[in-house]
Design a protein around this motif. Structure first.
Motif, mmCIF file in Angstrom:
data_model
loop_
_atom_site.group_PDB
_atom_site.id
_atom_site.type_symbol
_atom_site.label_atom_id
_atom_site.label_comp_id
_atom_site.label_asym_id
_atom_site.label_seq_id
_atom_site.Cartn_x
_atom_site.Cartn_y
_atom_site.Cartn_z
ATOM 1 N N GLU A 1 11.929 6.424 -1.640
ATOM 2 C CA GLU A 1 10.971 5.631 -2.393
ATOM 3 C C GLU A 1 10.989 4.130 -2.298
ATOM 4 O O GLU A 1 10.495 3.309 -2.802
ATOM 5 C CB GLU A 1 10.974 5.967 -3.854
ATOM 6 N N TRP A 2 11.916 3.585 -1.283
ATOM 7 C CA TRP A 2 11.907 2.316 -0.571
ATOM 8 C C TRP A 2 11.235 1.923 0.546
ATOM 9 O O TRP A 2 11.299 2.621 1.365
ATOM 10 C CB TRP A 2 13.335 1.900 -0.830
ATOM 11 N N LEU A 3 10.569 0.610 0.699
ATOM 12 C CA LEU A 3 10.025 0.157 1.803
ATOM 13 C C LEU A 3 10.489 -1.061 2.132
ATOM 14 O O LEU A 3 10.635 -2.015 1.105
ATOM 15 C CB LEU A 3 8.400 0.259 1.850
ATOM 16 N N ALA A 4 10.737 -1.592 3.442
ATOM 17 C CA ALA A 4 11.350 -2.808 3.489
ATOM 18 C C ALA A 4 9.845 -3.187 4.519
ATOM 19 O O ALA A 4 9.636 -2.629 5.207
ATOM 20 C CB ALA A 4 12.557 -2.612 4.545
ATOM 21 N N ALA A 5 9.951 -4.658 4.244
ATOM 22 C CA ALA A 5 8.790 -5.557 4.923
ATOM 23 C C ALA A 5 9.325 -6.933 5.150
ATOM 24 O O ALA A 5 10.084 -7.333 4.381
ATOM 25 C CB ALA A 5 7.454 -5.177 4.141
ATOM 26 N N ASN A 6 8.123 -7.499 5.728
ATOM 27 C CA ASN A 6 8.524 -9.016 6.015
ATOM 28 C C ASN A 6 8.505 -9.703 4.763
ATOM 29 O O ASN A 6 8.890 -10.894 4.623
ATOM 30 C CB ASN A 6 7.509 -9.456 7.040
ATOM 31 N N ASP A 7 7.614 -9.378 3.827
ATOM 32 C CA ASP A 7 7.713 -10.019 2.354
ATOM 33 C C ASP A 7 8.453 -9.120 1.527
ATOM 34 O O ASP A 7 8.364 -9.470 0.118
ATOM 35 C CB ASP A 7 6.334 -10.032 1.839
ATOM 36 N N GLY A 8 9.697 -8.611 1.870
ATOM 37 C CA GLY A 8 10.636 -8.176 0.781
ATOM 38 C C GLY A 8 10.738 -6.299 0.834
ATOM 39 O O GLY A 8 10.071 -5.842 1.622
ATOM 40 N N VAL A 9 11.370 -6.184 -0.259
ATOM 41 C CA VAL A 9 11.635 -4.711 -0.525
ATOM 42 C C VAL A 9 10.530 -4.186 -1.537
ATOM 43 O O VAL A 9 10.412 -4.830 -2.590
ATOM 44 C CB VAL A 9 12.937 -4.411 -1.175
ATOM 45 N N HIS A 10 10.015 -3.266 -1.442
ATOM 46 C CA HIS A 10 8.951 -2.757 -2.181
ATOM 47 C C HIS A 10 9.361 -1.153 -2.695
ATOM 48 O O HIS A 10 9.959 -0.633 -2.004
ATOM 49 C CB HIS A 10 7.613 -2.547 -1.769
ATOM 50 N N ARG A 11 9.019 -0.788 -3.945
ATOM 51 C CA ARG A 11 9.346 0.434 -4.573
ATOM 52 C C ARG A 11 8.120 1.293 -4.217
ATOM 53 O O ARG A 11 7.123 0.919 -5.032
ATOM 54 C CB ARG A 11 10.026 0.493 -5.912
ATOM 55 N N ILE A 12 8.149 2.528 -3.816
ATOM 56 C CA ILE A 12 7.015 3.350 -3.540
ATOM 57 C C ILE A 12 6.950 4.399 -5.065
ATOM 58 O O ILE A 12 7.747 5.019 -5.183
ATOM 59 C CB ILE A 12 7.030 4.070 -2.535
ATOM 60 N N GLY A 13 5.788 4.179 -5.562
ATOM 61 C CA GLY A 13 5.559 5.155 -6.702
ATOM 62 C C GLY A 13 4.615 6.111 -6.540
ATOM 63 O O GLY A 13 3.979 6.138 -5.147
ATOM 64 N N ASP A 14 3.866 6.728 -7.442
ATOM 65 C CA ASP A 14 3.197 7.917 -7.027
ATOM 66 C C ASP A 14 1.773 7.233 -6.562
ATOM 67 O O ASP A 14 0.990 7.881 -6.054
ATOM 68 C CB ASP A 14 2.879 8.883 -8.486
ATOM 69 N N GLY A 15 1.105 6.238 -7.238
ATOM 70 C CA GLY A 15 0.075 5.755 -6.953
ATOM 71 C C GLY A 15 -0.098 4.267 -6.574
ATOM 72 O O GLY A 15 -1.168 3.686 -6.320
ATOM 73 N N ARG A 16 1.034 3.561 -6.405
ATOM 74 C CA ARG A 16 1.003 2.097 -6.278
ATOM 75 C C ARG A 16 2.476 1.581 -5.615
ATOM 76 O O ARG A 16 3.377 2.474 -5.667
ATOM 77 C CB ARG A 16 0.789 1.450 -7.401
ATOM 78 N N LEU A 17 2.482 0.507 -5.163
ATOM 79 C CA LEU A 17 3.783 -0.269 -4.782
ATOM 80 C C LEU A 17 4.184 -1.231 -5.540
ATOM 81 O O LEU A 17 3.176 -1.824 -6.412
ATOM 82 C CB LEU A 17 3.527 -0.953 -3.349
ATOM 83 N N GLU A 18 5.389 -1.342 -5.762
ATOM 84 C CA GLU A 18 5.776 -2.409 -6.662
ATOM 85 C C GLU A 18 6.831 -3.246 -5.997
ATOM 86 O O GLU A 18 7.953 -2.851 -5.428
ATOM 87 C CB GLU A 18 6.718 -1.654 -7.944
ATOM 88 N N HIS A 19 6.740 -4.710 -5.769
ATOM 89 C CA HIS A 19 7.580 -5.502 -5.139
ATOM 90 C C HIS A 19 9.026 -5.313 -6.049
ATOM 91 O O HIS A 19 8.922 -5.774 -7.282
ATOM 92 C CB HIS A 19 7.149 -6.865 -5.229
#
Length: 268
Positions: A125-143
């Motif tokens: 449920e985690w995503l790495a990107a140029n603008d930081g780490v995001h947590r992946i939820g059921d319907g949205r992303l959270e920085h």
């Protein structure tokens, strides 16, 4: 006895783990068992941007689409996502496109979750990107923090890699555990490793250097019983958890690939 025959006997007699390696040539399947790198073969031609596994599924991100396999990579079906730079699995397929859009594949259709700046990697449920780490939820992303991230690992401890160091997430905060330039991280709840221009790092209470047996830049690292890593030049390295012959140290085998993008290990 020839190498092909030896590998056939090896595959039949020893329990193996499938390791999938992505490169511009395509997707290569490598059999790893105990203390040996066994036979390997090209499963699919065409450049692979990212590869992931989970629950018996093999996923590849390409410049054309996200493809999914349920038979170990013997056949793939297009999902209709379009060009992708990162793919992952948290019980469902998650993909990120070159424009930063992130979507989840639910009931055979893609549902948009949001957008990031330059997606780099997805793990659970985690995503790495140029603008930081995001947590992946059921319907949205959270920085979830950090100004930038190149990779993230969620196997037990949540770790992130960037040019500033190896970072661990705990209690809603990130802590830099070693200030060193790294581009890949892996963890499985018991072990943790990171890779950077200066080599391989291993966590044993503190982060220390591990010396690989060859002088080729390591691209990615994971676990197939023992540690498994792959270099940019297409060499697989295995540091076995237990060796049948009692010998210690790395085993290596060249796959004949170039510009490797990464690896993914099948369920064990």
């Amino acid at each position: 006895m020839g190498e092909m025959a030896e590998d056939r006997i090896y595959a039949d007699r020893r329990e193996k783990t499938d390791v999938y390696v992505g490169s511009p040539l395509g997707l290569t399947l490598v059999a790893v068992s105990d203390d040996r790198v066994g036979r390997f073969r090209l499963l699919r031609r065409g450049a692979i941007r990212d590869v992931a596994t989970g629950d018996g599924v093999v996923l590849i991100a390409t410049d054309e689409d996200v493809y999914r396999s349920t038979d170990g990579g013997e056949s793939f079906e297009a999902t209709g996502f379009g060009p992708a730079v990162a793919v992952g699995f948290d019980g469902e397929v998650i993909a990120a496109g070159p424009d930063g859009d992130v979507s989840r594949f639910v009931a055979n259709e893609w549902r948009r979750l949001g957008s990031v700046d330059g997606a780099r990697a997805i793990d659970d449920e985690w995503l790495a990107a140029n603008d930081g780490v995001h947590r992946i939820g059921d319907g949205r992303l959270e920085h979830a923090g950090l100004q930038t991230a190149r990779d993230v690992a969620a196997g037990g401890a949540v770790l992130a890699a960037n040019a500033d160091g190896i970072h661990r997430y705990a209690d809603g905060e990130w802590a830099c555990e070693r200030p060193v330039d790294v581009h890949a991280v892996a963890s499985d709840g018991e072990r943790a490793h990171a890779v950077g221009p200066d080599g391989l790092y291993e966590y044993d209470g503190t982060w220390g250097r591990r010396e690989p047996p060859i002088d080729e830049p390591i691209v990615d690292v994971g676990y197939a019983g023992g540690i498994v890593a792959v270099t940019d030049a297409g060499t697989i390295l295995v540091d076995p958890a237990a060796s049948k012959d009692g010998a210690e140290g790395w085993r290596t085998r060249s796959l004949g690939l170039e510009d490797v993008s990464g690896l993914a290990v099948a369920d064990q």
